[in-house]
Design an enzyme around this catalytic site. Structure first.
Site, mmCIF file in Angstrom:
data_model
loop_
_atom_site.group_PDB
_atom_site.id
_atom_site.type_symbol
_atom_site.label_atom_id
_atom_site.label_comp_id
_atom_site.label_asym_id
_atom_site.label_seq_id
_atom_site.Cartn_x
_atom_site.Cartn_y
_atom_site.Cartn_z
ATOM 1 N N LYS A 27 -119.760 1.957 -30.766
ATOM 2 C CA LYS A 27 -118.753 2.012 -29.694
ATOM 3 C C LYS A 27 -118.164 0.627 -29.499
ATOM 4 O O LYS A 27 -118.807 -0.261 -28.937
ATOM 5 C CB LYS A 27 -119.369 2.466 -28.367
ATOM 6 C CG LYS A 27 -118.304 2.664 -27.286
ATOM 7 C CD LYS A 27 -118.863 2.718 -25.888
ATOM 8 C CE LYS A 27 -118.742 1.417 -25.135
ATOM 9 N NZ LYS A 27 -117.380 0.869 -24.984
ATOM 10 N N GLU A 55 -127.476 -9.267 -26.178
ATOM 11 C CA GLU A 55 -126.870 -10.602 -26.147
ATOM 12 C C GLU A 55 -125.928 -10.618 -24.956
ATOM 13 O O GLU A 55 -124.944 -9.876 -24.935
ATOM 14 C CB GLU A 55 -126.055 -10.857 -27.419
ATOM 15 C CG GLU A 55 -126.881 -11.107 -28.648
ATOM 16 C CD GLU A 55 -127.864 -12.243 -28.495
ATOM 17 O OE1 GLU A 55 -127.621 -13.141 -27.655
ATOM 18 O OE2 GLU A 55 -128.885 -12.223 -29.183
ATOM 19 N N CYS A 71 -119.088 -16.258 -25.170
ATOM 20 C CA CYS A 71 -120.403 -16.387 -24.523
ATOM 21 C C CYS A 71 -120.890 -17.803 -24.683
ATOM 22 O O CYS A 71 -121.679 -18.291 -23.892
ATOM 23 C CB CYS A 71 -121.443 -15.493 -25.175
ATOM 24 S SG CYS A 71 -120.876 -13.874 -25.498
ATOM 25 N N GLU A 107 -121.160 -17.287 -14.676
ATOM 26 C CA GLU A 107 -120.293 -17.233 -15.856
ATOM 27 C C GLU A 107 -118.890 -16.810 -15.404
ATOM 28 O O GLU A 107 -118.727 -15.779 -14.750
ATOM 29 C CB GLU A 107 -120.838 -16.223 -16.870
ATOM 30 C CG GLU A 107 -120.032 -16.195 -18.153
ATOM 31 C CD GLU A 107 -120.642 -15.303 -19.230
ATOM 32 O OE1 GLU A 107 -120.992 -14.156 -18.904
ATOM 33 O OE2 GLU A 107 -120.739 -15.756 -20.387
#
Ligand code: UN1
Length: 499
Positions: A179, A254, A288, A389
């Protein structure tokens, strides 16, 4: 070149057939640089997932029996086609995701590198042969496939991250239900067309477009999926871990980062500025691994700030297809709003704005989602912009008086993906290598730029102990099987007959 730049509808690919779900809700694939519609994806249902899983499960029986070197050869051929189509894929990647063309080329190259690297693993896939403690007995361990791998991948690296997961899964004998993110359906479509072109047997790779809430969730809960590998937010990853953990599935995650560059007072400041600018504002900060904190020794803080601001002023914002552009758009309006919201948070907490701080506007920029490269200084460790973040071109500068303090600040956030230090001092370098609590550490380079043959991932809220890419990726997609062959012709009891 054989790449469809404007597909109207990106279809699912299930059991070797392209299939659209005619009733599914249509979502436009929008070029974030100018609002242009590149195509449409229809959202799939649990039924589509079930069909894909059944196909993958059936195909896995024979795929696992294809000799691993042969499975590797498919990857080599995929690598060849990726190489031939590199430029066209890179242009499409820039159009649907926004990163500048040089970075898009780099991302396609990352998938090419991974294809060759994992293709080679077809001839290794090494286990261990070790002596047995008993005479006339052979002992060894083998890697065997886990089964059907459910892969959920993000929009910021639509082909590289997919390759980190699909290639090791395949070479190890797993089949795949994939996906991709709904923001980047075109690259997924083109990638699967390459799998089709090399004649991968039907059912080995299945593509299902859809939302995380429906398709992602159905994958996590489907009993036919044995392992889930996910890259995305910590919030979603933790949710997946909870659900899949209950079902005793293997989960590889992750997730976020809050990566810092440490600049000591003996550093080459020009080099540090290069590293910081590249890793903070490349991909408009949407990695990231992006640098979102600079932890600078107070002795060089003013000098570093001045050089950073001067460099930011020279950066060109615009459509990433223009080779002279340094910073492209962010992915969509929602992302832009989230970044904007942090501006108020930062100011209300007392951070000082050095540059940027708002949408980039005017002329052609008005039809895309652009944000100015932004630097805040006098940020303190308790501020939200020092901890959360942001996933945009926003950098926070924190001042310290020592390496100890810098390491402490680096390590005190929830995340642990990447970190970097600029120093010329060998003692400081080795202390940093040992003490920075991140999965990736750079010395005299920024926080981005991981190479595919090393493990990629991080500590704490960044991951759950697994790694993408490198040989470590094989640990995600294989089970260990230990095999003992006794050729003594008699019963030999380990730990008993030899003691
Ligand atoms: C990511 O941001 O999720 O090291 C991946 C890098 C790239 C991969 C980033 N090779 O920045």
């Amino acid at each position: 070149m054989d790449v469809t730049v404007k597909a109207t509808v990106y279809k699912n690919y299930i059991n070797g057939e392209w299939k659209a779900n005619p009733d599914g809700e249509k979502v436009a694939n929008i070029n974030p640089a100018n609002g242009e519609v590149l195509g449409y994806v229809t959202l799939s249902t649990e039924r589509d997932v079930d069909e894909a899983v059944r196909a993958a499960k059936e195909a896995q029986k024979s795929w696992a029996k294809v000799p691993a070197p042969k499975r590797g050869e498919y990857l080599f051929r995929i690598g060849e086609i990726l190489r031939e189509r590199k430029e066209a894929l890179a242009r499409l990647l820039t159009q649907e995701m926004g990163k500048v063309i040089a970075e898009a080329r780099g991302e396609v190259q990352e998938a090419i590198d991974m294809a060759y690297f994992m293709g080679g693993e077809g001839r290794r896939l090494a286990g261990q042969t070790v002596p047995s403690e008993l005479p006339d007995k052979h002992a060894m361990s083998l890697r065997v496939p886990v089964g059907v791998a459910g892969l959920i991948t993000p929009w910021n690296f639509p082909i590289a991250i997919a390759s980190w997961k699909i290639f090791p899964a395949l070479v190890a004998g797993n089949t795949v239900v994939w996906k991709p993110a709904t923001d980047t359906p075109a690259l997924a479509y083109e990638f699967v067309k390459i799998f089709e072109a090399v004649g991968l047997p039907k059912g080995v790779v299945n593509l299902v477009y859809g939302s995380g809430g429906t398709v992602g969730r159905a994958m996590v809960e489907h009993p036919g999926i044995d392992i889930i590998s996910f890259t995305g937010s910590t919030e979603v990853g933790s949710e997946i871990n909870g659900r899949a953990g209950k079902l005793l599935k293997r989960v590889s995650l992750e997730m976020g980062g809050k990566n810092a560059v440490i600049v000591m007072d003996d550093a080459d400041l020009d080099l540090a500025v290069d590293g910081i600018i590249w890793s903070a504002f490349g991909t408009a900060g949407q990695r990231c691994t992006a640098c979102s904190r600079v932890i600078v020794h107070r002795n060089v803080k003013a000098e570093l700030e001045e050089r950073l601001v001067r460099r930011v002023e020279s950066l060109k914002i615009g459509d990433g297809l223009d080779e002279s552009v340094d910073i492209g758009p962010v992915i969509n309006e929602k992302a832009l709003k989230q970044i904007e919201a942090y501006m108020d948070v930062a100011k209300s907490e007392g951070a000082v704005l050095l540059c940027g701080g708002r949408r980039a506007e005017g002329g052609a920029l008005d039809s895309g989602y652009y944000f100015e490269p932004t630097i805040f200084t006098d940020v303190t460790r308790d501020m939200r912009i020092a901890k959360e973040e942001i996933f945009g071109p926003v950098l926070s500068i924190l001042a310290v008086d020592s390496l100890d303090e810098a390491i402490e600040i680096n390590n005190e956030v929830n995340y642990g993906l990447s970190s970097a230090i600029f120093t010329r001092d060998t003692n400081q370098t080795f202390r940093a290598m040992r003490e920075l609590d991140t999965g990736i550490v750079y010395i005299n380079a920024g926080t981005t730029g991981a190479e595919i043959h090393l493990p990629f991932g991080g500590t704490k809220a960044t991951g759950n102990g697994h790694r993408d890419s490198g040989i470590a990726a094989l640990d995600v997609f294989t089970e260990w099987k230990s095999v003992y062959v006794d050729y003594s012709g008699k019963l030999q009891r380990a730990q008993i007959d030899n003691n």
